[in-house]
Design an enzyme around this catalytic site. Structure first.
Site, PDB file in Angstrom:
ATOM      1  N   GLU A  41      35.513  43.976  47.087  1.00 37.15           N
ATOM      2  CA  GLU A  41      34.819  45.236  46.875  1.00 37.15           C
ATOM      3  C   GLU A  41      33.988  45.286  45.601  1.00 37.15           C
ATOM      4  OE1 GLU A  41      37.357  48.641  48.881  1.00 37.15           O
ATOM      5  OE2 GLU A  41      38.531  46.868  48.423  1.00 37.15           O
TER       6      GLU A  41
ATOM      7  N   ASN B 275      39.201  30.270  46.347  1.00 36.12           N
ATOM      8  CA  ASN B 275      38.232  29.385  47.006  1.00 36.12           C
ATOM      9  C   ASN B 275      36.831  29.891  46.626  1.00 36.12           C
ATOM     10  OD1 ASN B 275      36.327  28.288  48.830  1.00 36.12           O
ATOM     11  ND2 ASN B 275      37.930  27.884  50.337  1.00 36.12           N
TER      12      ASN B 275
ATOM     13  N   ARG C  97      41.597  34.578  38.850  1.00 37.02           N
ATOM     14  CA  ARG C  97      41.565  33.231  39.423  1.00 37.02           C
ATOM     15  C   ARG C  97      40.946  33.285  40.813  1.00 37.02           C
ATOM     16  NH1 ARG C  97      47.010  29.978  41.233  1.00 37.02           N
ATOM     17  NH2 ARG C  97      46.045  27.992  41.794  1.00 37.02           N
ATOM     18  N   ILE C  98      40.085  32.354  41.096  1.00 37.36           N
ATOM     19  CA  ILE C  98      39.399  32.336  42.385  1.00 37.36           C
ATOM     20  C   ILE C  98      40.054  31.275  43.270  1.00 37.36           C
ATOM     21  CG2 ILE C  98      37.189  31.968  43.540  1.00 37.36           C
ATOM     22  CD1 ILE C  98      37.401  34.514  41.777  1.00 37.36           C
TER      23      ILE C  98
ATOM     24  N   LYS D  57      42.488  38.414  41.125  1.00 36.61           N
ATOM     25  CA  LYS D  57      42.230  39.852  41.179  1.00 36.61           C
ATOM     26  C   LYS D  57      41.327  40.107  42.395  1.00 36.61           C
ATOM     27  CE  LYS D  57      40.813  40.445  36.775  1.00 36.61           C
ATOM     28  NZ  LYS D  57      40.491  41.171  35.520  1.00 36.61           N
TER      29      LYS D  57
ATOM     30  N   ILE E  21      39.102  39.217  58.045  1.00 35.81           N
ATOM     31  CA  ILE E  21      37.940  40.001  58.474  1.00 35.81           C
ATOM     32  C   ILE E  21      36.643  39.335  58.023  1.00 35.81           C
ATOM     33  CG2 ILE E  21      39.267  42.134  58.532  1.00 35.81           C
ATOM     34  CD1 ILE E  21      38.079  42.897  55.833  1.00 35.81           C
ATOM     35  N   GLY E  22      36.741  38.035  57.777  1.00 27.74           N
ATOM     36  CA  GLY E  22      35.579  37.294  57.284  1.00 27.74           C
ATOM     37  C   GLY E  22      35.717  36.975  55.812  1.00 27.74           C
TER      38      GLY E  22
END
Lengths: 794, 163
Positions: free
Chosen positions: A761, A687, A684-685, A757, A503-504
């Protein structure tokens, strides 16, 4: 933004590789375009997960080639336009359709008098996929102003629009409650969502320092740029719906409910979604009308809500009111929190805005009591808007904490640290990770928090009052087990398949990154197909869970795929490596080779060719071993398998600390946000480039909520007065200052399989209180209702 | 009452002969009849900018323009920005590099506006860009990245012109 360009692909690579990969993702055909690439696999840039790759579908989106749901070209398609009621209550006596039907091109007009049959769908809270039970045209009752009461179908959009304007509706008036502050409105407690420990009332009564405040938020709308619309196509007993959806499995379930047909006969396709923010999780009633009309007429029907119709064709965030009392010692130790909230809901349906989700976990307090209530009014059933519950919860709590800090003459960050919760005070379970102290430190440093003069109305530049404010927040970890599939093609193309949607948020990109790392190929060579119920089962893109759900599933699928490839190489008699043992083989840089011979081996494509296969398909999932088909379907079509934040005896959340600087014109009371800085713990990200965009987008949505957004309801007839983009103002470019985001998270493997995580939102949590607190700092005036508009500062 | 009428539109250098209800907007002509859905419908009432196209090089809202009004004029849409051999416009590549979009739905309109904004000389400062790009709403909130992309593309185009 914290930039790290080391992983940035150069422009040429993006253009060349991104287009091919994404084209395959969209169409699921023409995969041969990747042949040349796959036969000479490039070295993988490992690890791909965590790299700042540009959006895989970006080239398609910037060139107008990404086809959104209703942009499919179908033969013999008719156009449907809904007509909405102009009364808030009562009933329909009659609808005169004769003038409409007399127009050229009009195919039919459906009203409660000649209704299209639709069954009531099962809502998510009862095990289904629907977000509202309201089923249009099935009776003559008016439930709210702006509900669908007719569908006009014509050969062209222009004909349908004109015909829709010609219906003559006779109403019988009914008593309406259009405002949740109406004394006639009756609130209902939601006992199941109350929280209590200790003796909050006594502790509050005995507290040395107290704040006792009421905070309100207005009716808000998600208003994604792509209006809600669909194409329904009935063909030979089967229904295909192109629907912009955050959850194709849920939409599929709802369509099967509406039509009373087997779910296997429904396909929902949602290749790209023009924003949703919670409003495209459920298929809304106009989709039911489109489906029923298509079945009746035996031809495809496109139904698009007009922009004004989207304000009542589905609901946004309900208006809320929260009473909040906090008691503390003179030293700043919180001793009690007493909270009660109310939100509006539809007159005959239940939507709870969980306004205590943050209230009950943020601070260590020995005593707390929180009660939630709903107030039925004649409105469209409210829905989920980004961080439902957490957003208003953090608004009241974090403003009240600021008020407490001023009452105590303490710094707001110091007060928060003085009430640090070592464990989840609500569940008494340990946190998984909570990098909130790091967030406070990083955000405060970046905005220059400690250099401000904390005294209200003490800082100015000319006629502008300067204010600094901060707030924090949380968003719970939701998780649902999911499936994914890897497909190796003899052309060399590698595909990742999932029914989840993008959704983007970057799903196309991060799933390619996930598979690439396991398979040892560049992420750009992996094509991802999403958003279709014929693809492997996935839960919704909502609740900030999809990235974690699907990276986990793709990781499993890719590991299974790697094992399957090695096994194929070692065991198929036609494989050049047939003499090897599986344990002696390695998959690296897209080649299967003996572990001891770094230069040898065979490409995946050549291996498939050698053994005479066109494809090798391998599945993986994150379900518990032995999970039944029923459980897997439940994960895909309902919330039955969703695990909440306390799963596994630990409490898992994303965290944020938001900081803003505002300028308030002393003469006019106009508020401008000058700077926004936020530090996030999202684990952890996967991207950073795409995660930062989501955080920033959430912060900007929060800015709109705080300063601009308010649904105005005509108190006489319940009409949404400002149902358009000119009157329901959302932020435009000129409203938005420089925004800085900082990641302070660490991998959290208790929270999710790959350590992430929630991202989507948490960005909108804490913005409103940070701005509200900054406005207080600037002006010395505490505004306790959103949006904070200039007349409230007067 | 309406009548269908044969209209000949020139879009992206290609002629489209379309049988259209005379009330058809340019936006619906593109999306529903010319199979050019790259131009987006966000509000259909001139408030969001998603439908921005160029007519004779100037930005217009295609939802507030009747198809019949552009007969004999040159229409450029998002689908017409790339060169014949597929090279993207500097603004398109800058949007990708700066991640100036998420859902992508407002993006075609943003890009068409950005090209005009740069051409009109309104991309000199970030504040100018913010002001002149404010007719295009982005609900995903990509604004800071849109500003960065427009600034970057403007500077690239300036350099290219100087060479």
């Amino acid at each position: 933004m914290t930039q790290n360009n080391a992983f940035e692909l150069n422009r040429r690579t993006v253009m060349k590789l991104g287009v091919g990969a994404a084209a395959a993702a969209t169409a699921g055909v023409n995969l041969s375009s990747e042949k040349a690439l796959a036969n000479n696999p490039a070295k993988s840039q490992s690890p791909a997960l965590g790299a700042r790759l540009s959006r895989a579908e970006g080239p398609l989106k910037v060139s107008g080639q990404a086809r959104y749901a209703i942009e499919q070209k179908l033969e013999n398609m008719a156009y449907g336009v809904t007509v909405q009621s102009t009364r808030p209550a009562g009933r329909i006596v009659s609808i005169d359709t004769s003038a409409a039907k007399a127009l050229p091109g009009v195919v039919d007009v459906y009203t409660p008098q000649n209704a299209l049959k639709l069954n009531k769908p099962t809502v998510y809270s009862k095990g289904g996929g629907a977000t509202e039970e309201f089923t249009p045209l099935q009776d003559d009752v008016i439930r709210f102003n702006g509900m669908h009461i007719a569908l006009v179908v014509a050969e062209t959009f222009e004909q349908a629009m004109e015909a829709a304007s010609l219906l003559k509706v006779e109403y019988e008036a009914g008593d309406a409650i259009v405002d949740f502050n109406d004394p006639k409105a009756k609130s209902q407690p939601i006992d199941a969502m109350a929280a209590a420990w200790g003796d909050a009332a006594t502790a509050l009564a005995n507290a040395e320092v107290k704040v006792d405040v009421t905070y309100t938020t207005s009716r808000e709308y998600n208003v994604p740029m792509e209006p809600h619309a669909c194409i329904a196509s009935w063909d030979n007993g089967k229904m295909t719906v192109w629907e912009p959806s955050q959850w194709v499995g849920g939409a599929r379930r709802v369509v099967s409910d509406w039509l009373g047909i087997d779910i296997e006969d429904v396909r929902v396709i949602s290749p790209y979604v023009g924003g949703g923010f919670g409003s495209k999780i459920g298929a809304h009633p106009h989709v039911g009308l489109a489906c029923a009309a298509s079945r009746k007429l035996g031809r495809p029907v496109k139904v698009s809500l007009t922009r004004p119709q989207t304000f009542t064709g589905l609901g946004g965030r309900p208006a809320t009111r929260q009473n909040l009392s906090i008691g503390a010692t003179k030293e700043g130790k919180i001793v009690s929190i007493v909270h009660e909230s109310w939100n509006e809901t539809a007159i005959d349906e239940l939507h709870v805005e969980a306004c205590n989700n943050v209230t009950k976990i943020m601070y260590a307090t020995p005593n707390l009591s929180s009660r939630l209530n709903v107030v039925p009014v004649h409105t469209v059933q409210p829905g989920w808007k980004r961080a439902p519950g957490e957003n208003p919860s953090a608004y009241a709590l974090e403003c009240a904490i600021d008020e407490l800090a001023y009452a105590l003459e303490m710094d707001p960050i110091t007060l928060r640290l003085a009430n640090w919760a070592d464990i989840d005070p609500s569940s008494k379970l340990p946190w998984t990770t909570r990098q909130l102290r790091e967030a406070y430190a990083a955000g405060a440093d970046a905005i220059g928090w400690w250099k401000r003069n904390p005294k209200p109305r003490s800082m100015r530049e000319g006629r502008e009052l300067i204010g600094f404010g901060m707030a924090s927040g949380a968003y719970p970890m939701l998780r649902t087990a999911s499936e994914a599939k890897i497909v190796f093609h003899v052309s060399g193309q590698i595909e990742v398949l999932s029914g989840g949607t993008d959704i983007g948020t970057g799903t196309y990109t991060i799933l390619a990154q996930t598979a690439a790392d396991v398979l040892g190929v560049p992420a750009e060579t992996v094509a991802v197909r999403l958003g279709d119920t014929i693809l492997p089962r996935s839960a919704l893109a909502g609740g900030s869970q999809q990235a974690n759900n699907l990276t986990g599933a793709v990781d499993r699928a890719a590991k299974n795929a790697r094992a399957a490839l090695l096994s194929l190489a070692a065991t198929d008699p036609k494989s050049p490596l047939a003499a090897s043992k599986v344990t002696e083989l390695t998959l690296e840089n897209g080649r299967v080779r003996p572990t001891r011979r770094p230069s040898g081996g065979i490409s995946i494509a050549d291996l498939l060719k050698a053994v005479g296969r066109n494809t090798l398909e391998v599945e993986g999932n994150t379900f518990a071993p032995g999970a039944s088909e029923e459980m897997k379907n439940g994960a895909d079509r309902s919330f039955a398998q969703m695990k909440a934040s306390l799963e596994g005896g630990v409490s898992a959340h994303s965290w944020c600390a938001q900081f803003v600087e505002v300028r308030v014109d002393e003469d006019f009371g106009t508020i401008r946000v000058k700077r926004m800085v936020a530090a996030f713990d999202s684990g952890r990200i996967f991207n950073p480039k795409l995660a930062e965009s989501q955080w920033i987008g959430g912060m900007i949505m929060g800015l709109g909520q705080t300063l601009l957004e308010e649904g105005h309801v005509d108190q006489r007839d319940g009409r949404t007065v400002n149902a358009n983009f000119a009157d329901y103002a959302v932020p435009v470019n000129a409203d938005v200052p420089g925004v800085q985001v900082i990641s302070v998270g660490i991998p959290d493997f208790q929270a999710s399989a790959l350590g992430g995580k929630g991202v989507g939102e948490i960005g909108v949590v804490g913005v409103a209180p940070a701005i509200g607190n900054a406005v207080f700092h600037a002006t010395g005036k505490r505004v306790r209702s959103l949006p904070i508009t200039l007349e409230k500062l007067a | 009452m309406s009548a269908a009428r044969q209209l000949s539109l020139e879009v992206n250098g290609k002629r489209h002969n379309l049988q259209l209800d005379i009330r058809t907007t340019l936006l619906d002509a593109l999306r529903e009849h010319a199979d050019l859905p790259g131009t987006k419908k966000g509000c259909d009432q001139g408030q969001c900018g998603a439908c921005t196209v160029h007519v004779d090089g100037e930005r217009v809202l295609s939802c507030l323009t009747l198809a019949a009004q552009v007969e004999g004029r040159q229409v450029t849409t998002i689908e017409g920005l790339q060169t014949a051999d597929g090279v993207m416009h500097a603004v398109q590549t800058a949007f990708i590099e700066h991640d100036a979009f998420q859902c992508g739905y407002c993006t075609p309109g943003q890009i068409m506006s950005a090209i005009a904004c740069i051409r009109e000389g309104h991309a000199g400062t970030d504040d100018d860009i913010r002001e002149y790009m404010s007719g295009n709403i982005c609900r995903c909130g990509a604004y800071p990245h849109i500003v960065a992309a427009v600034r970057d593309a403007a500077s690239r185009l300036k350099t290219e012109r100087a060479l």
